[in-house]
Every structure is written in C-alpha cells, then in structure tokens.
Design a protein around this motif. Sequence first.
Motif, PDB file in Angstrom:
ATOM      1  N   UNK A 226       0.838  -1.197   0.000  1.00 38.48           N
ATOM      2  CA  UNK A 226       0.000   0.000   0.000  1.00 38.48           C
ATOM      3  C   UNK A 226       0.877   1.254   0.000  1.00 38.48           C
ATOM      4  N   UNK A 227       0.441   2.260  -0.742  1.00 38.57           N
ATOM      5  CA  UNK A 227       1.247   3.489  -0.749  1.00 38.57           C
ATOM      6  C   UNK A 227       0.800   4.435   0.367  1.00 38.57           C
ATOM      7  N   UNK A 228       1.723   5.233   0.833  1.00 33.23           N
ATOM      8  CA  UNK A 228       1.435   6.266   1.838  1.00 33.23           C
ATOM      9  C   UNK A 228       2.423   7.381   1.534  1.00 33.23           C
ATOM     10  N   UNK A 229       1.902   8.536   1.142  1.00 33.61           N
ATOM     11  CA  UNK A 229       2.787   9.589   0.652  1.00 33.61           C
ATOM     12  C   UNK A 229       2.864  10.765   1.621  1.00 33.61           C
ATOM     13  N   UNK A 230       4.082  11.153   1.922  1.00 32.83           N
ATOM     14  CA  UNK A 230       4.307  12.320   2.773  1.00 32.83           C
ATOM     15  C   UNK A 230       5.004  13.392   1.926  1.00 32.83           C
ATOM     16  N   UNK A 231       4.384  14.561   1.834  1.00 31.51           N
ATOM     17  CA  UNK A 231       4.953  15.686   1.086  1.00 31.51           C
ATOM     18  C   UNK A 231       5.568  16.659   2.081  1.00 31.51           C
ATOM     19  N   UNK A 232       6.845  16.986   1.869  1.00 29.09           N
ATOM     20  CA  UNK A 232       7.515  17.947   2.759  1.00 29.09           C
ATOM     21  C   UNK A 232       8.065  19.081   1.898  1.00 29.09           C
TER      22      UNK A 232
ATOM     23  N   UNK B 118       6.257   8.505  -5.613  1.00 30.08           N
ATOM     24  CA  UNK B 118       5.272   8.723  -4.536  1.00 30.08           C
ATOM     25  C   UNK B 118       4.326   7.539  -4.378  1.00 30.08           C
ATOM     26  N   UNK B 119       4.057   6.855  -5.490  1.00 31.62           N
ATOM     27  CA  UNK B 119       3.055   5.776  -5.483  1.00 31.62           C
ATOM     28  C   UNK B 119       3.641   4.429  -5.109  1.00 31.62           C
ATOM     29  N   UNK B 120       4.949   4.358  -4.870  1.00 26.91           N
ATOM     30  CA  UNK B 120       5.560   3.047  -4.616  1.00 26.91           C
ATOM     31  C   UNK B 120       4.979   2.438  -3.329  1.00 26.91           C
TER      32      UNK B 120
END
Length: 201
Positions: A1-7, A97-99
Amino acid sequence: MSFTIAIDGPAAAGKGTISKAVVAHFGFAHLDTGLLYRAVGKRVIDGEDALAAAQGLMAEDLEVDGLRTPAVAQAASRVAVETDVRTALVDFQRAFAARAGGAVLDGRDIGTVICPEADVKLFVTASPEVRAERRYRELSEAGHNTDFATVLADVKARDERDQGRAVAPLIPAEDAVVIDTSHMSIADAVAAAIGAVQARR
Ligand code: DC
C-alpha cells in the motif's frame, strides 16, 4: 500500500533533516526532489540544454558528485522556472510517490502540484537569516570558501525566484501542517514532524 508524505519549504529550512528522520522512523523511501533540479542545473552548467537534460534524466544522475554547490543550487533554481522542465520531471516524482511501502518526497511543490492527494503534507520553514546561518555553517564545514552575507543574499535570491515563479511557486498547501524551525532544536522539529505523520496514520 502506498502512503505519501509531502515535505515542502524554502532552501535550508530543515526539510532534508526532517525527511531523513521521518524515513528512518517509518521505514519509508525518500526522494529529495531538489536533486532532480540540481542534476538538470548541473548539466546546463556543463553546456546541455535544460529540457533535453530533464527529459533524459535517470535515477543514477542523482548520485553524481558536485550537486550540492551554491552554483548548482542557483542553476537549479533557474531551470526550475521553466514549465517544460518541470513537466518533464512530474512522472518520475509521481511514480516514486506511489511506490508500495510509503514514500517521503521533499521539495517546493510536492503538496500543491506533484502529490495534491498526499496523506500528510508538511511545510517546513524558518527565517532567511536562520536558514542562511545554517547553510553558511554547512558550506564552511564542507570546505567552501564563502561568507555569511553572500550566503544570505543567495538564500534570498533563491526564495524570490522559487516563490515568485508563475508555475508551481513555493507556497504552503492549504492543508499543510506548518513547522517553523527558526527557534526549534532539530529534535523538537523532528518530533513535531513525526507527530503530524502519526496523527494521520
Ligand atoms: O531543495 P534544493 O535546495 O536542493 O532545491 C534546489 C532548487 O530546485 C530550488 O531552489 C528550486 C528547485 N526545486 C523546485 O523548484 N521544486 C522542487 N520540488 C524542488 C526543488
């Protein structure tokens, strides 16, 4: 499952340090998207066309030496105003991001343009003087011969270009958690970031 954190945030605000700590804590993969623009900027310094460099960019190009110099930083900030250069770099960033297993991407427009659906968005900032002081120390320790006034002028020039450009300017996403590290220790800034991520997990 992907989980994306944008900083996102301006130069030398502490994004890199916070990203590395978040990645270590949660076991996610990390992409420093500034390196994409730096790699393109360096190729432009070496005589290549910016768009051709962006279109031909490969993961190995992010590992080359010499991407962390002030000259390359300014070149990166200059190629980053070009719409077609930015467009050429979108797919690489979105695929990362989707990995599966979670990803942290740090940059300027991750929460606003690249991953508007990110699970967590952080905007890490600090005053120009504090950022210049940190960058000056880093550069001095790495053996670069520079002075504080020059570094501060560079930081301000880059802020102006990054915030003022028409395409994907540096601004906090509406739903970003803002962390101002001007008067924070590294440990406190990292704890604030990890806390914000934990709150969304
Ligand atoms: O984060 P950095 O200092 O390595 O970034 C270098 C330059 O690249 C920065 O001044 C603007 C540009 N950049 C960008 O426009 N968008 C990103 N997502 C990351 C960097």
